[in-house]
Design a protein around this motif. Structure first.
Motif, mmCIF file in Angstrom:
data_model
loop_
_atom_site.group_PDB
_atom_site.id
_atom_site.type_symbol
_atom_site.label_atom_id
_atom_site.label_comp_id
_atom_site.label_asym_id
_atom_site.label_seq_id
_atom_site.Cartn_x
_atom_site.Cartn_y
_atom_site.Cartn_z
ATOM 1 N N ILE A 176 -13.960 -7.065 -1.061
ATOM 2 C CA ILE A 176 -12.642 -7.438 -1.575
ATOM 3 C C ILE A 176 -11.564 -6.485 -1.055
ATOM 4 O O ILE A 176 -10.504 -6.923 -0.589
ATOM 5 N N VAL A 177 -11.848 -5.179 -1.088
ATOM 6 C CA VAL A 177 -10.849 -4.195 -0.652
ATOM 7 C C VAL A 177 -10.502 -4.412 0.814
ATOM 8 O O VAL A 177 -9.320 -4.448 1.194
ATOM 9 N N GLU A 178 -11.502 -4.614 1.659
ATOM 10 C CA GLU A 178 -11.235 -4.802 3.098
ATOM 11 C C GLU A 178 -10.468 -6.099 3.347
ATOM 12 O O GLU A 178 -9.548 -6.141 4.163
ATOM 13 N N ALA A 179 -10.868 -7.179 2.657
ATOM 14 C CA ALA A 179 -10.197 -8.459 2.875
ATOM 15 C C ALA A 179 -8.730 -8.387 2.441
ATOM 16 O O ALA A 179 -7.830 -8.815 3.175
ATOM 17 N N VAL A 180 -8.488 -7.815 1.260
ATOM 18 C CA VAL A 180 -7.118 -7.773 0.725
ATOM 19 C C VAL A 180 -6.245 -6.812 1.532
ATOM 20 O O VAL A 180 -5.108 -7.147 1.890
ATOM 21 N N ARG A 181 -6.775 -5.630 1.850
ATOM 22 C CA ARG A 181 -5.994 -4.654 2.633
ATOM 23 C C ARG A 181 -5.607 -5.232 3.985
ATOM 24 O O ARG A 181 -4.454 -5.131 4.405
ATOM 25 N N SER A 182 -6.576 -5.844 4.660
ATOM 26 C CA SER A 182 -6.292 -6.394 5.997
ATOM 27 C C SER A 182 -5.287 -7.540 5.911
ATOM 28 O O SER A 182 -4.411 -7.666 6.771
ATOM 29 N N LEU A 183 -5.421 -8.379 4.882
ATOM 30 C CA LEU A 183 -4.483 -9.499 4.741
ATOM 31 C C LEU A 183 -3.063 -8.986 4.517
ATOM 32 O O LEU A 183 -2.110 -9.443 5.158
ATOM 33 N N MET A 184 -2.927 -8.022 3.611
ATOM 34 C CA MET A 184 -1.581 -7.504 3.316
ATOM 35 C C MET A 184 -0.988 -6.807 4.545
ATOM 36 O O MET A 184 0.206 -6.892 4.806
ATOM 37 N N GLU A 185 -1.854 -6.122 5.328
ATOM 38 C CA GLU A 185 -1.392 -5.470 6.551
ATOM 39 C C GLU A 185 -0.860 -6.517 7.537
ATOM 40 O O GLU A 185 0.209 -6.360 8.108
ATOM 41 N N CYS A 186 -1.617 -7.611 7.690
ATOM 42 C CA CYS A 186 -1.211 -8.674 8.630
ATOM 43 C C CYS A 186 0.083 -9.346 8.181
ATOM 44 O O CYS A 186 0.904 -9.745 9.001
ATOM 45 N N LEU A 187 0.236 -9.530 6.873
ATOM 46 C CA LEU A 187 1.416 -10.236 6.355
ATOM 47 C C LEU A 187 2.589 -9.290 6.123
ATOM 48 O O LEU A 187 3.708 -9.730 5.856
ATOM 49 N N GLY A 188 2.329 -7.969 6.197
ATOM 50 C CA GLY A 188 3.379 -6.993 5.927
ATOM 51 C C GLY A 188 3.786 -6.955 4.467
ATOM 52 O O GLY A 188 4.950 -6.706 4.149
#
Lengths: 136, 350
Positions: free
Chosen positions: B215-227
């Motif tokens: 969950i942490v990796e998926a959410v962190r990466s998504l927020m990074e991609c979306l800014g």
């Protein structure tokens, strides 16, 4: 009830409460039939009923016919649909002492027969007390 | 890494379903622990004798269609049901559901599977199906009647529920889709072999390397991609196998307890598996306001997490009241004891 071809043939009325409107006299018909019971013409149009209605009468079954043992005791009701037809169906999601003549019910699609470990599962309409909105 | 179609899509309708029966954790503890020890939640939902993944999916789907406005069910080109408890080993759940909502025959019916994230992967696929222009509408459902071995730790939480999402064009949507991301690796945390009634789980594998990492990796990466950052979201919904995990993962990611509270249903209904985070999202959408951003992250054992970011539109306000709200089902509560639960969950032989 446990005939596979019959259950397949009736799936629209069983799953979705699909009945008919007589195009000649306008009466709502359930279950669907070839000849209008009011005006005896054969012009009907398919329509899915809303599923809303009220309990017209009921009885609780403690000694069920073969194939329905798994749900006993259960209550069977005559439900007056808001479109007019009277439908016989099991009530569900309630305790038998809760049932009252005139209570509002709504159609749900549930298991009618589980078919043991190997047979086909039969689904169809039952009615339950209309869902009440939770206090805000 | 981010998954986003070229065409703008969103949720045109959503619907919840939770069965009426509740088994208090105190009852499980009474039978197996002499009433001693701590319990993970207050109570869990239990499916009635005539309920299964088909019947629960049908009701959630009908609620989603009620909220979709004038959508003709014949325009739904996919009916996808994600679950680990499909009633048949071979014979799709989805064709029965499609028939019951009037979506047959020109529809791509299929069943999805991935422990507790089968619902969100069906949502992602539906976004792709609509986003590519292959379909105007696609229906994705997460639904489970979860099984637990008597006396197993999972018996306190494994429960039943369903959530359905109708994906369609963004201009008709009550929430538009901003982007998604999936993170998956091979983890031996939970499994059920063919012909087995109950699942097994891998003890300490279930926490840090499984639930939290994915969950942490998926959410962190998504927020990074979306800014985006946690404060950009009004609500966040995480998979909820118990109360502790989703609150803990929220804090690790920088979200507050307030952001997750509205979508946290596990204490009252248990872990509904494929419906768990999707039902958390229906609870949030029931109270959301135009402009709210919502983050959703599922977790499925085996293991993976699907993270999605959505933004609520003006259309939400008129749609919320068009079907029973998640809270209406949660408060429709009939308590049962362990004996009735044993009968309802097919643990008694006669």
């Amino acid at each position: 009830m446990n005939s596979v071809p019959r259950n397949w043939r009736l799936r629209q009325q069983r799953y979705r409460l699909v009945g008919e409107i007589c195009e000649s006299c306008g009466v709502r018909i359930f279950p669907p039939r070839d000849v209008c019971p009011e005006c005896e013409t054969m012009e009907q149009k398919e329509v899915a009923f809303s599923g809303r209605g009220e309990v017209y009468s009921y009885s609780t079954v403690y000694h069920p016919p073969r194939g329905f043992e798994e749900f006993a005791p259960y209550t069977v009701a005559l439900v007056r649909l808001e479109e007019g037809p009277l439908v016989t169906a099991q009530l569900t999601d309630l305790d038998s002492e809760q049932v009252k003549i005139g209570m509002s019910v709504e159609m749900v699609t549930r298991r009618m027969q589980s078919g043991g470990e190997e047979g086909p599962i039969v689904y169809g309409y039952k009615f339950r007390p209309a869902i009440q909105p939770a206090a805000a | 890494m981010v998954l986003k179609p070229r065409r703008e899509v969103g949720f045109v309708g959503y619907g919840a379903y939770v069965p009426r029966y509740r088994l208090p954790n105190a009852e499980v503890a009474r039978v197996w622990m002499q009433g001693q020890g701590s319990t993970p939640i207050k109570e869990k939902s239990v499916a009635g004798l005539d309920e299964d993944v088909v019947t629960m999916s049908v009701e959630a789907a009908r609620n989603a269609l009620s909220r979709a406005g004038p959508v003709d069910p014949n325009q739904i080109r996919a009916v996808w049901v994600g679950s680990e408890s499909h009633p048949y080993a071979v014979k799709p759940t989805s064709t029965i559901v499609a028939e019951a909502i009037g979506a047959t025959p020109y529809t791509q019916a299929a069943d999805w599977e991935f422990a507790c994230k089968a619902g969100t992967e069906a949502i992602q696929a539906a976004i792709g199906f609509v986003g590519s222009g292959m379909a105007r509408y696609a229906l994705a459902i997460g639904s489970d009647v979860a099984q637990a071995r008597p006396a197993d730790a999972l018996e306190y939480t494994a429960s039943a529920g369903s959530a359905a999402y109708l994906v369609g064009p963004a201009r008709e949507a009550l929430a538009t889709f901003e982007g998604s991301l999936s993170y998956a690796t091979d983890i031996p945390d939970f499994w059920r072999r063919a012909y087995q009634r109950y699942p097994s789980h891998g003890g300490r594998f279930t926490g840090q390397p499984a639930y939290f990492t994915h969950i942490v990796e998926a959410v962190r990466s998504l927020m990074e991609c979306l800014g985006t950052e946690p404060p950009d979201y009004r609500y966040a919904v995480f998979h909820q196998p118990n109360v502790k995990f989703p609150i803990s993962v929220a804090k690790q990611l920088g979200f507050t307890v307030e952001q997750v509270q509205s979508g946290l249903l596990v204490n009252e209904i248990g872990n509904t598996y494929a419906a768990s985070s999707p039902l958390g999202l229906t609870a949030v959408l029931d109270i959301a306001e135009p402009g709210d951003r919502v983050l959703l992250a599922s977790y499925g054992s085996g293991a993976g997490s699907d993270a999605l970011s959505i933004r609520v539109t003006d259309a939400i306000l008129e749609r919320q009241r068009l079907a029973p709200r998640t809270r209406d089902y949660v408060t429709r509560r009939r308590e049962v004891d362990y004996a009735i639960y044993a009968r309802y969950s097919n643990k008694l032989v006669r």
